[in-house]
Design an enzyme around this catalytic site. Sequence first.
Site, PDB file in Angstrom:
ATOM      1  N   ASP A   1     -16.179  11.544   9.396  1.00  0.00           N
ATOM      2  CA  ASP A   1     -14.904  10.522   9.021  1.00  0.00           C
ATOM      3  C   ASP A   1     -13.724  11.057   8.913  1.00  0.00           C
ATOM      4  O   ASP A   1     -13.738  12.372   8.933  1.00  0.00           O
ATOM      5  CB  ASP A   1     -15.090   9.782   7.600  1.00  0.00           C
ATOM      6  CG  ASP A   1     -14.482   8.600   7.404  1.00  0.00           C
ATOM      7  OD1 ASP A   1     -15.098   7.576   7.200  1.00  0.00           O
ATOM      8  OD2 ASP A   1     -13.309   8.746   7.085  1.00  0.00           O
TER       9      ASP A   1
ATOM     10  N   ARG B   1       0.797  -1.226   0.026  1.00  0.00           N
ATOM     11  CA  ARG B   1       0.040   0.013   0.020  1.00  0.00           C
ATOM     12  C   ARG B   1       0.823   1.272  -0.124  1.00  0.00           C
ATOM     13  O   ARG B   1       0.547   2.341  -0.684  1.00  0.00           O
ATOM     14  CB  ARG B   1      -1.028   0.106   1.136  1.00  0.00           C
ATOM     15  CG  ARG B   1      -1.998  -1.264   1.280  1.00  0.00           C
ATOM     16  CD  ARG B   1      -2.851  -1.109   0.222  1.00  0.00           C
ATOM     17  NE  ARG B   1      -3.352  -2.525  -0.012  1.00  0.00           N
ATOM     18  CZ  ARG B   1      -4.390  -3.151   0.344  1.00  0.00           C
ATOM     19  NH1 ARG B   1      -4.912  -2.406   1.289  1.00  0.00           N
ATOM     20  NH2 ARG B   1      -4.775  -4.291  -0.056  1.00  0.00           N
TER      21      ARG B   1
HETATM   22  C1  LIG Z   1     -14.871   0.368   6.337  1.00  0.00           C
HETATM   23  S1  LIG Z   1     -15.390   2.113   6.474  1.00  0.00           S
HETATM   24  C2  LIG Z   1     -17.128   1.780   7.338  1.00  0.00           C
HETATM   25  C3  LIG Z   1     -17.969   2.713   6.829  1.00  0.00           C
HETATM   26  C4  LIG Z   1     -19.466   2.372   7.320  1.00  0.00           C
HETATM   27  N1  LIG Z   1     -19.030   2.644   8.930  1.00  0.00           N
HETATM   28  C5  LIG Z   1     -19.944   0.870   7.279  1.00  0.00           C
HETATM   29  O1  LIG Z   1     -19.910   0.227   8.184  1.00  0.00           O
HETATM   30  O2  LIG Z   1     -20.574   0.514   5.992  1.00  0.00           O
HETATM   31  C6  LIG Z   1     -14.299   2.495   7.722  1.00  0.00           C
HETATM   32  C7  LIG Z   1     -14.192   4.007   7.806  1.00  0.00           C
HETATM   33  O3  LIG Z   1     -13.633   4.419   9.004  1.00  0.00           O
HETATM   34  C8  LIG Z   1     -12.774   5.547   8.752  1.00  0.00           C
HETATM   35  N2  LIG Z   1     -11.763   5.677   9.626  1.00  0.00           N
HETATM   36  C9  LIG Z   1     -10.755   4.770  10.165  1.00  0.00           C
HETATM   37  N3  LIG Z   1      -9.944   5.240  11.305  1.00  0.00           N
HETATM   38  C10 LIG Z   1     -10.664   6.331  11.488  1.00  0.00           C
HETATM   39  C11 LIG Z   1     -10.475   7.373  12.483  1.00  0.00           C
HETATM   40  N4  LIG Z   1      -9.301   7.227  13.401  1.00  0.00           N
HETATM   41  N5  LIG Z   1     -11.269   8.288  13.109  1.00  0.00           N
HETATM   42  C12 LIG Z   1     -12.391   8.658  12.176  1.00  0.00           C
HETATM   43  N6  LIG Z   1     -12.640   7.733  10.990  1.00  0.00           N
HETATM   44  C13 LIG Z   1     -11.614   6.647  10.853  1.00  0.00           C
HETATM   45  C14 LIG Z   1     -12.189   5.468   7.285  1.00  0.00           C
HETATM   46  O4  LIG Z   1     -11.815   6.495   6.867  1.00  0.00           O
HETATM   47  C15 LIG Z   1     -13.471   4.696   6.733  1.00  0.00           C
HETATM   48  O5  LIG Z   1     -14.215   5.629   6.081  1.00  0.00           O
END
Ligand SMILES: C[S@@+](CC[C@H](N)C(=O)[O-])C[C@H]1O[C@@H](n2cnc3c(N)ncnc32)[C@H](O)[C@@H]1O
Length: 293
Positions: A155, A46
Site C-alpha cells: 500500500d 479534507r
Molecule cells: C479502499 S482501500 C482498498 C483496500 C482493499 N483492497 C479492499 O478492497 O478492501 C484503497 C487503498 O488503496 C491505497 N492506494 C491509493 N492510491 C494508491 C497508490 N497510488 N498506490 C498504492 N496504493 C494506493 C490507499 O492507501 C488505500 O489503502
Amino acid sequence: MNSPAPSAFTRDIPFSDDDFRSIADLAHARFGLSLAESKKPLVYSRLARRLKSRQVQSFADYLALLNRAEEEDERLELISALTTNVTSFFRENHHFDILQRGLAQELGEKVRAGGRLRIWSAGCSSGQEPYSIAMTLLKTIPDAHARDVRILATDIDPKIVAKARAGVYSAEEASGVPAPLRKEWMATNDPSGKTYAITETLKPLVTFNELNLMNDWPFKGPFDAIFCRNVAIYFAPETQRRLWQRMSAMLTPGGLLFIGHSERVTGPALENLEGVGITSYCKSRASAQPTLQ
Ligand SMILES: C[S@@+](CC[C@H](N)C(=O)[O-])C[C@H]1O[C@@H](n2cnc3c(N)ncnc32)[C@H](O)[C@@H]1O
C-alpha cells in the site's frame, strides 16, 4: 476519504479554482488520482484540516510546502486525505470462492508438486484483504507454511501498512471472519476481549511493503493471483488502463485478477484477460510469458 468537516478556523481559507487544479495536478502526477471539479468541496474539507495541522495560512503556501523535497510525509498525508482505507475481511466473498476453487485444483496441485505460488494484494489497506487470502490458502493447503507459498501485500500509505503488519483488529472488524477461521487464526489476547490479533502462525505467509502503484515495481513476479480492489477507482482512465496492462503482464498464464465491485478492466489488458466471474479475470493460457512493467 474519511474525515470530519473543517473547523471554524479553516472554513475561511480561500480555495480558488486554480488552487484546486494545482492540488488535482499534483495528486495526479504523484499518485495517479483523478479529482473531478465536482470534488472541490470535498477536497477543501479534507485538506483544510491539513493546513490547520501544519499551521499554513493559504492553499498556495500548502502547495509550496507539498513541493518541497523533504515533505514526503506531507505528500503521504495528502493521499490519505484524498483516498479511503475502507476495507473488511472477506470483502466481496465471491473472489475468495474463486481463489479457493483454483487452490483446490491446479494451483494446489502445483504447490504440492513443489511449485511456487505467489499472490499479490495491491492496495492492501489495513491488511484484512491479505489475511483473508492467507486464511483461504490455509483452508486448502494446510501446510502452506512449509511450501513455496507467499502473499505480498502493498500500500502507498506507510501508516496503514504499519497497522496491517501489526494485525490487530477490533471485535467488530474481526466479526467479518467466519467463526471457525477466527478461532484458528485470530487470538483475543486482550483481557477485555475487545481486540483480535492475527496469530504469529498466520503472519509469516504475508509480507507487507510500502509501494506507490504509479512507480516502478521492485519485484519480478509472476503472480498466480492479484487482488487490486477498490484502488483504481480513484485513478484517471488512462492510468487505470496502464495499471491493468502492467498487472496483466505480472500474471502467470491462467493467473487470476480480482478488482473492485465498481471497477472494470479496460484497454489493452483485455486482449489477455477473460472474465471468470463478477469483477474476476483469468489471464489467457495462450498469452506469451509475462513481460514485466
Ligand atoms: C479502499 S482501500 C482498498 C483496500 C482493499 N483492497 C479492499 O478492497 O478492501 C484503497 C487503498 O488503496 C491505497 N492506494 C491509493 N492510491 C494508491 C497508490 N497510488 N498506490 C498504492 N496504493 C494506493 C490507499 O492507501 C488505500 O489503502
